[in-house]
Design a protein around this motif. Sequence first.
Motif, PDB file in Angstrom:
ATOM      1  N   SER A  95       0.830  -1.210   0.000  1.00  0.00           N
ATOM      2  CA  SER A  95       0.000   0.000   0.000  1.00  0.00           C
ATOM      3  C   SER A  95       0.865   1.261   0.000  1.00  0.00           C
ATOM      4  O   SER A  95       0.558   2.254  -0.686  1.00  0.00           O
ATOM      5  CB  SER A  95      -0.956   0.005   1.194  1.00  0.00           C
ATOM      6  N   LEU A  96       1.972   1.231   0.748  1.00  0.00           N
ATOM      7  CA  LEU A  96       2.858   2.395   0.789  1.00  0.00           C
ATOM      8  C   LEU A  96       3.592   2.590  -0.536  1.00  0.00           C
ATOM      9  O   LEU A  96       3.951   3.722  -0.891  1.00  0.00           O
ATOM     10  CB  LEU A  96       3.852   2.269   1.939  1.00  0.00           C
ATOM     11  N   PHE A 107       2.209   2.201  -3.428  1.00  0.00           N
ATOM     12  CA  PHE A 107       1.263   2.997  -4.220  1.00  0.00           C
ATOM     13  C   PHE A 107       1.291   4.464  -3.783  1.00  0.00           C
ATOM     14  O   PHE A 107       1.232   5.380  -4.621  1.00  0.00           O
ATOM     15  CB  PHE A 107      -0.156   2.441  -4.085  1.00  0.00           C
ATOM     16  N   VAL A 108       1.377   4.702  -2.467  1.00  0.00           N
ATOM     17  CA  VAL A 108       1.447   6.080  -1.960  1.00  0.00           C
ATOM     18  C   VAL A 108       2.700   6.783  -2.492  1.00  0.00           C
ATOM     19  O   VAL A 108       2.654   7.956  -2.902  1.00  0.00           O
ATOM     20  CB  VAL A 108       1.431   6.091  -0.418  1.00  0.00           C
ATOM     21  N   LEU A 109       3.823   6.070  -2.511  1.00  0.00           N
ATOM     22  CA  LEU A 109       5.065   6.655  -3.023  1.00  0.00           C
ATOM     23  C   LEU A 109       4.945   6.974  -4.508  1.00  0.00           C
ATOM     24  O   LEU A 109       5.479   7.990  -4.974  1.00  0.00           O
ATOM     25  CB  LEU A 109       6.231   5.698  -2.770  1.00  0.00           C
ATOM     26  N   GLY A 110       4.238   6.136  -5.254  1.00  0.00           N
ATOM     27  CA  GLY A 110       4.008   6.428  -6.659  1.00  0.00           C
ATOM     28  C   GLY A 110       3.262   7.742  -6.841  1.00  0.00           C
ATOM     29  O   GLY A 110       3.604   8.563  -7.710  1.00  0.00           O
ATOM     30  N   VAL A 111       2.264   7.977  -5.984  1.00  0.00           N
ATOM     31  CA  VAL A 111       1.515   9.240  -6.032  1.00  0.00           C
ATOM     32  C   VAL A 111       2.427  10.417  -5.682  1.00  0.00           C
ATOM     33  O   VAL A 111       2.374  11.480  -6.313  1.00  0.00           O
ATOM     34  CB  VAL A 111       0.313   9.183  -5.077  1.00  0.00           C
ATOM     35  N   ALA A 112       3.297  10.231  -4.675  1.00  0.00           N
ATOM     36  CA  ALA A 112       4.208  11.309  -4.263  1.00  0.00           C
ATOM     37  C   ALA A 112       5.171  11.685  -5.383  1.00  0.00           C
ATOM     38  O   ALA A 112       5.434  12.876  -5.624  1.00  0.00           O
ATOM     39  CB  ALA A 112       4.975  10.892  -3.015  1.00  0.00           C
ATOM     40  N   PHE A 113       5.703  10.697  -6.091  1.00  0.00           N
ATOM     41  CA  PHE A 113       6.589  10.998  -7.223  1.00  0.00           C
ATOM     42  C   PHE A 113       5.842  11.801  -8.288  1.00  0.00           C
ATOM     43  O   PHE A 113       6.389  12.743  -8.869  1.00  0.00           O
ATOM     44  CB  PHE A 113       7.137   9.700  -7.829  1.00  0.00           C
ATOM     45  N   LEU A 144       5.507  -1.632  -8.999  1.00  0.00           N
ATOM     46  CA  LEU A 144       6.077  -2.381  -7.865  1.00  0.00           C
ATOM     47  C   LEU A 144       5.005  -2.715  -6.832  1.00  0.00           C
ATOM     48  O   LEU A 144       4.971  -3.823  -6.289  1.00  0.00           O
ATOM     49  CB  LEU A 144       7.201  -1.572  -7.215  1.00  0.00           C
ATOM     50  N   GLY A 145       4.132  -1.752  -6.547  1.00  0.00           N
ATOM     51  CA  GLY A 145       3.050  -2.012  -5.606  1.00  0.00           C
ATOM     52  C   GLY A 145       2.151  -3.129  -6.083  1.00  0.00           C
ATOM     53  O   GLY A 145       1.748  -4.010  -5.305  1.00  0.00           O
TER      54      GLY A 145
END
Length: 429
Positions: free
Chosen positions: A82-83, A85-91, A192-193
């Motif tokens: 889940s994190l 996916f969150v990192l993908g949004v942050a990038f 990756l997620g």
Amino acid sequence: MNAPAVPAAPRHPWAWIPTLYFAEGVPYVVVMTLSTVLYKNLGLSNTDIALYTSWLYLPWVIKPLWSPLVDLFRTKRFWIWSLQFVLGVAFALVALTLPAPKFFQLSLAVFWLMAFSSATHDIAADGFYLLAMPTGEQAAFVGVRTTFYRLATLSAQGGLVFLAGKLIAATGSVTTAWSLVFALLAAVFVLLGAYHLFALPRPELDRPTAQGADVGREFLAVFASFFRRPGIGLILFYLLVYRLAESQALKLLSPFLLDQPAQGGIGLTNEQLGIAYGTVGIIALTCGGLVGGWAISRAGLRRLLWPMIFSMHTPIVAFLLLALYQPSNLAVISTAIAVEQFGYGFGFTAYMLYMIKVAEGPHKTAHYAICTGFMALGMMVPGMAAGWIEDHVGYVKFFIWVLLATIPSFFATALVAKTIDPAFGKKNA
């Protein structure tokens, strides 16, 4: 996804350890290193770069405050994918903020989000590793996880910096080039997620530990058990000073290599930086880590502690020589960086194994997170001052200061060596 829980991980470690530690390494390198190259390209001063990007260490410093939550609620497997996916949004958000008028404030805010998500991901990933891997195999795969963490560093610090340089030349815009780089990172982390959602094993021990109304008490007990360890003062001192010198050198190495010779730097382009530091340097760093893991598995941590601390600090002389002579030959520059990075990789293995030793016990995930929190504190505070020091004394005197800053870690090593079991770290010990 509906496979029944089994006592051991049903998938071979090679199916998930490489991708897991690649995913752990990339956001850390982006926040800590790639951000300095980005802001240097965008014209910020060394003082501002070192001060503000060092503050980004804070999530790794304070992550022990919420690390028990990863133990208490949901599985570590859930936290990991889940994190990502969150990192993908942050990038993706960084890519969108760079063209804005207040790009520095906005991108820095997103880097904070990225840092908190990455720090929490580290807690879950390291804890998952300790639970999903049999104890006898953990030391054997330390070299593997380190290798793929370093490959993440190679991809971000080498490949992406090189790509940014090419895109700057092609588009004529630093902002557009870096926006495209971060859009690429966003796509990679979504993939990756999705992969880890299906590929991670489901170890029986990976389950939430919260028990009804006693959650608060359990939360505090995790911290209390760590700080009640015998010799906790020496443990914390060692964790804080082991990287005192390197924390300052690493924060300014990219600006040093990018600055023009008239400013005391080497004058590399982004492409050359990606080759010398981000590729040759990271390969040397990876090789040092692999050799370090192999050596400890043969001889044990205690026996190699002194050789490793010397190998980590002595090659800092290479940076001083670069500052003194300012060579223009890329092969010479790359060789100097490779020597220093190999020594750093070799010596850092001892630090990793020491943290694993300290984390032994019923709360491995949280205790390891506490150790890495103190490691991050030891990186953040010295790094904050590094740019200010260099701006006032220049690169030559700065690297002399860095060499003097190695003294506390030698002193701490002399005290810690006596507390380590001679058999710790040896394979099949």
